[in-house]
Design a protein around this motif. Sequence first.
Motif, PDB file in Angstrom:
ATOM      1  N   VAL A   1     -15.708 -25.075  14.184  1.00 37.85           N
ATOM      2  CA  VAL A   1     -14.781 -23.946  14.286  1.00 37.85           C
ATOM      3  C   VAL A   1     -15.014 -23.227  15.607  1.00 37.85           C
ATOM      4  CG1 VAL A   1     -14.143 -21.713  13.299  1.00 37.85           C
ATOM      5  CG2 VAL A   1     -14.624 -23.658  11.800  1.00 37.85           C
ATOM      6  N   GLU A   2     -13.988 -23.241  16.448  1.00 38.44           N
ATOM      7  CA  GLU A   2     -14.076 -22.550  17.733  1.00 38.44           C
ATOM      8  C   GLU A   2     -13.033 -21.454  17.872  1.00 38.44           C
ATOM      9  OE1 GLU A   2     -13.907 -25.486  20.801  1.00 38.44           O
ATOM     10  OE2 GLU A   2     -15.882 -26.281  20.309  1.00 38.44           O
ATOM     11  N   THR A   3     -12.023 -21.475  16.986  1.00 36.27           N
ATOM     12  CA  THR A   3     -10.946 -20.483  17.062  1.00 36.27           C
ATOM     13  C   THR A   3     -10.588 -20.023  15.659  1.00 36.27           C
ATOM     14  OG1 THR A   3      -9.153 -22.102  16.868  1.00 36.27           O
ATOM     15  CG2 THR A   3      -9.973 -21.639  19.110  1.00 36.27           C
ATOM     16  N   LEU A   4      -9.859 -18.932  15.593  1.00 34.98           N
ATOM     17  CA  LEU A   4      -9.365 -18.457  14.303  1.00 34.98           C
ATOM     18  C   LEU A   4      -8.442 -19.496  13.685  1.00 34.98           C
ATOM     19  CD1 LEU A   4      -9.149 -16.275  12.146  1.00 34.98           C
ATOM     20  CD2 LEU A   4      -7.325 -15.233  13.504  1.00 34.98           C
ATOM     21  N   SER A   5      -7.689 -20.162  14.489  1.00 27.71           N
ATOM     22  CA  SER A   5      -6.791 -21.217  13.998  1.00 27.71           C
ATOM     23  C   SER A   5      -7.586 -22.331  13.312  1.00 27.71           C
ATOM     24  CB  SER A   5      -5.964 -21.771  15.154  1.00 27.71           C
ATOM     25  OG  SER A   5      -5.109 -22.781  14.710  1.00 27.71           O
ATOM     26  N   ASP A   6      -8.721 -22.711  13.893  1.00 27.26           N
ATOM     27  CA  ASP A   6      -9.590 -23.724  13.273  1.00 27.26           C
ATOM     28  C   ASP A   6     -10.085 -23.246  11.912  1.00 27.26           C
ATOM     29  OD1 ASP A   6      -9.367 -25.279  15.582  1.00 27.26           O
ATOM     30  OD2 ASP A   6     -11.341 -24.668  16.360  1.00 27.26           O
ATOM     31  N   LEU A   7     -10.481 -21.976  11.842  1.00 23.16           N
ATOM     32  CA  LEU A   7     -10.970 -21.418  10.583  1.00 23.16           C
ATOM     33  C   LEU A   7      -9.852 -21.355   9.548  1.00 23.16           C
ATOM     34  CD1 LEU A   7     -13.342 -20.243   9.017  1.00 23.16           C
ATOM     35  CD2 LEU A   7     -12.791 -18.007  10.018  1.00 23.16           C
ATOM     36  N   ALA A   8      -8.654 -20.976   9.979  1.00 20.79           N
ATOM     37  CA  ALA A   8      -7.507 -20.926   9.063  1.00 20.79           C
ATOM     38  C   ALA A   8      -7.180 -22.320   8.537  1.00 20.79           C
ATOM     39  CB  ALA A   8      -6.302 -20.314   9.753  1.00 20.79           C
ATOM     40  N   ASP A   9      -7.251 -23.327   9.389  1.00 22.72           N
ATOM     41  CA  ASP A   9      -7.000 -24.704   8.954  1.00 22.72           C
ATOM     42  C   ASP A   9      -8.031 -25.149   7.925  1.00 22.72           C
ATOM     43  OD1 ASP A   9      -4.799 -24.853  10.639  1.00 22.72           O
ATOM     44  OD2 ASP A   9      -5.860 -25.977  12.210  1.00 22.72           O
ATOM     45  N   LEU A  10      -9.290 -24.789   8.161  1.00 22.33           N
ATOM     46  CA  LEU A  10     -10.355 -25.115   7.220  1.00 22.33           C
ATOM     47  C   LEU A  10     -10.086 -24.455   5.871  1.00 22.33           C
ATOM     48  CD1 LEU A  10     -13.162 -26.556   7.132  1.00 22.33           C
ATOM     49  CD2 LEU A  10     -14.152 -24.356   7.723  1.00 22.33           C
ATOM     50  N   ALA A  11      -9.644 -23.214   5.895  1.00 22.55           N
ATOM     51  CA  ALA A  11      -9.333 -22.494   4.654  1.00 22.55           C
ATOM     52  C   ALA A  11      -8.149 -23.140   3.943  1.00 22.55           C
ATOM     53  CB  ALA A  11      -9.037 -21.028   4.956  1.00 22.55           C
ATOM     54  N   ARG A  12      -7.125 -23.517   4.692  1.00 26.62           N
ATOM     55  CA  ARG A  12      -5.944 -24.136   4.071  1.00 26.62           C
ATOM     56  C   ARG A  12      -6.300 -25.459   3.394  1.00 26.62           C
ATOM     57  NH1 ARG A  12      -3.401 -21.982   8.896  1.00 26.62           N
ATOM     58  NH2 ARG A  12      -2.145 -20.199   8.220  1.00 26.62           N
ATOM     59  N   GLU A  13      -7.268 -26.188   3.950  1.00 25.42           N
ATOM     60  CA  GLU A  13      -7.703 -27.440   3.338  1.00 25.42           C
ATOM     61  C   GLU A  13      -8.345 -27.186   1.972  1.00 25.42           C
ATOM     62  OE1 GLU A  13     -10.292 -29.478   6.066  1.00 25.42           O
ATOM     63  OE2 GLU A  13      -8.728 -29.560   7.615  1.00 25.42           O
TER      64      GLU A  13
END
Length: 175
Positions: free
Chosen positions: A24-36
């Motif tokens: 995770v390097e960005t908020l977008s990466d974290l959001a994608d992880l959460a959506r998974e």
Amino acid sequence: MYFAALLARTEDGWEASDTELDDVETLSDLADLAREAAVEDDTVLALIEQEDAWFGVVRVDGEDDPRVFVSNAVVAGRSSYGAMLVDELIGRDDTDADELDDLDLDGTEDGEPDAVEDEAEEAGDAEPRPAGPLGDAEILSDLGVSQKELLALKGDALSDIADALGCTDMLEAVR
């Protein structure tokens, strides 16, 4: 040391899972992880804390933009993941690829300011982070944690949040 967990809302309550933030390097990466981790596009909370110094909550509801709250922007800004959240909240997007390579994202930060950030601030290239809480303090209001309660949390705040959500045992199981 960081602790990070995902709480996914289901028909039967909440499911907790610990998560690694290595990629995770960005908020977008974290959001994608959460959506998974989401069950049928329902709410997922990404909870992050660093040794009771600060905590952050990122809420992802389906494909909506993530909502973010950080308990202490100045302290969080001194750690890699906290800086990622705070910079997103204040609209700072000046972290280029070279600076990301310089960040230590392995979770062993000791709360010391990042040298890249210090140099930028000394040169007048970056705005200082605001003091105190930052972000959407109403992020958990509909889930049982009011703005006032969220702003008052100290110490083991993630456990207090889990208590209010009714999933303390699940969060502690992944701790």
